[in-house]
Design an enzyme around this catalytic site. Sequence first.
Site, PDB file in Angstrom:
ATOM      1  N   TYR A 146       0.817  -1.218   0.000  1.00  0.00           N
ATOM      2  CA  TYR A 146       0.000   0.000   0.000  1.00  0.00           C
ATOM      3  C   TYR A 146       0.852   1.270   0.000  1.00  0.00           C
ATOM      4  O   TYR A 146       0.350   2.361  -0.261  1.00  0.00           O
ATOM      5  CB  TYR A 146      -0.955   0.033   1.204  1.00  0.00           C
ATOM      6  N   ASP A 227      -2.412 -18.294   2.494  1.00  0.00           N
ATOM      7  CA  ASP A 227      -3.583 -18.997   1.951  1.00  0.00           C
ATOM      8  C   ASP A 227      -4.100 -20.019   2.960  1.00  0.00           C
ATOM      9  O   ASP A 227      -5.305 -20.137   3.196  1.00  0.00           O
ATOM     10  CB  ASP A 227      -3.272 -19.630   0.579  1.00  0.00           C
ATOM     11  N   ASP A 251      -4.806  -6.775   6.275  1.00  0.00           N
ATOM     12  CA  ASP A 251      -6.037  -6.081   5.895  1.00  0.00           C
ATOM     13  C   ASP A 251      -7.131  -7.122   5.618  1.00  0.00           C
ATOM     14  O   ASP A 251      -8.252  -7.045   6.133  1.00  0.00           O
ATOM     15  CB  ASP A 251      -5.735  -5.249   4.629  1.00  0.00           C
ATOM     16  N   ASP A 255     -10.318  -8.591   8.407  1.00  0.00           N
ATOM     17  CA  ASP A 255     -11.743  -8.491   8.079  1.00  0.00           C
ATOM     18  C   ASP A 255     -12.411  -9.863   8.125  1.00  0.00           C
ATOM     19  O   ASP A 255     -13.551  -9.997   8.584  1.00  0.00           O
ATOM     20  CB  ASP A 255     -11.935  -7.861   6.692  1.00  0.00           C
TER      21      ASP A 255
END
Length: 360
Positions: A146, A227, A251, A255
């Site tokens: 990011y 994963d 991130d 969530d």
Amino acid sequence: MNKKIAVIKGDGIGPEIVTEAMKVLDKVAAKFGHTFEYDQLLLGGCSIDAYGEPLTDETIARCKASDAVLMGSIGGDTNTSPWYKLPANLRPEAGLLKIRKELGLFANLRPCLLYPQLSGACPLKEEISAKGFDMLIMRELTGGLYFGARKTEEVDGVMTAVDTLSYNENEIRRIAIKAFEVAMKRRKKVTSVDKANVLDSSRLWRKVVNEVSKDYPEVTLEHMLVDNSAMQLVRDPAQFDVMVTENMFGDILSDEASMITGSIGMLPSASMNETKLGLYEPSGGSAPDIAGQNKANPIATILSAAMMLRYSFDMTEEADAVEAAVEKALDDGLRTGDIMAEGCVKLSCSEMGTAIADRI
Ligand code: NAD
């Protein structure tokens, strides 16, 4: 102990939920003999209305002069609020990004805890949710994909976009240290998540985390590919204590972890720098749909205040007392509207704050 807390109530439900967290902190102060001094500051939409900008230099300076920052939420209805007609750098969220940068907050801590009393809200199968879980996801907040160099350009007549994922060993070391420090205050297990089978940045990540682990012999360290971590979170979330990972993986995984708890109004968060100074806020937003109605769930903010006691002030007993009071209120069948279930008693935001404060 005397502590100075910068209090940013913010927008929407922010003032309602922060008022309840302060009620609980006042009870902690009275019970344990501390003094909490509040410096109330504006950030976000309310700062735009008062000063024409979402975050002033004065607010930054006063946050830096505090022992911790307790925040509600920032922003309004993005479709209807006039704040969103302003240029991007003058909108409420610009203030939030700026305060994180100014305070050098590189570690984001999100505990994800499924209370047995609320297991019905968990979308996982009952055989998994019945066990409950209590993990903390630590996400690197200021590096990685990011923040790396990026460009979109035509290469040989084909539009091509490039993002760069870069970490240096110092950035990895400081978040790894934070993860082990936090694990020492919990169940002493760290799961470091990476993609070391493919990415160079992950191989360096793994090497540095291994080095840091030598200073924490009491903490069990495991490495897990991202994963597999995404699968394990829904297969057996109870196996995790502290999960530490880079910005983008964190991130996404945080969530996913929030979702399996089933309720945004219950989830606290903290962002920390290398010192004890941290910014503590609920994971949810300003909920403009229920703002001003005394309906919001204040528990995420109250638990954020408990994190502040634990991580910024080293007040372990006090933090435990707040968390136990939340559990006791849930045990007693007390609920706000968002977590209401059959046979329980529905409380307003302020009633829930009082009920928790009374149980300390
Ligand atoms: P939101 O989290 O505010 O609301 C999503 C849903 O969850 C709504 O139905 C809301 O009523 C509910 N909800 C959230 N917190 C609750 C609580 N404590 N108790 C009961 N119900 C709760 O997300 P959104 O609607 O996407 O965003 C609204 C505004 O908040 C936007 O301006 C957004 O930019 C901002 N936002 C701010 C932060 C922050 O301050 N860190 C984080 C996320 C979103």
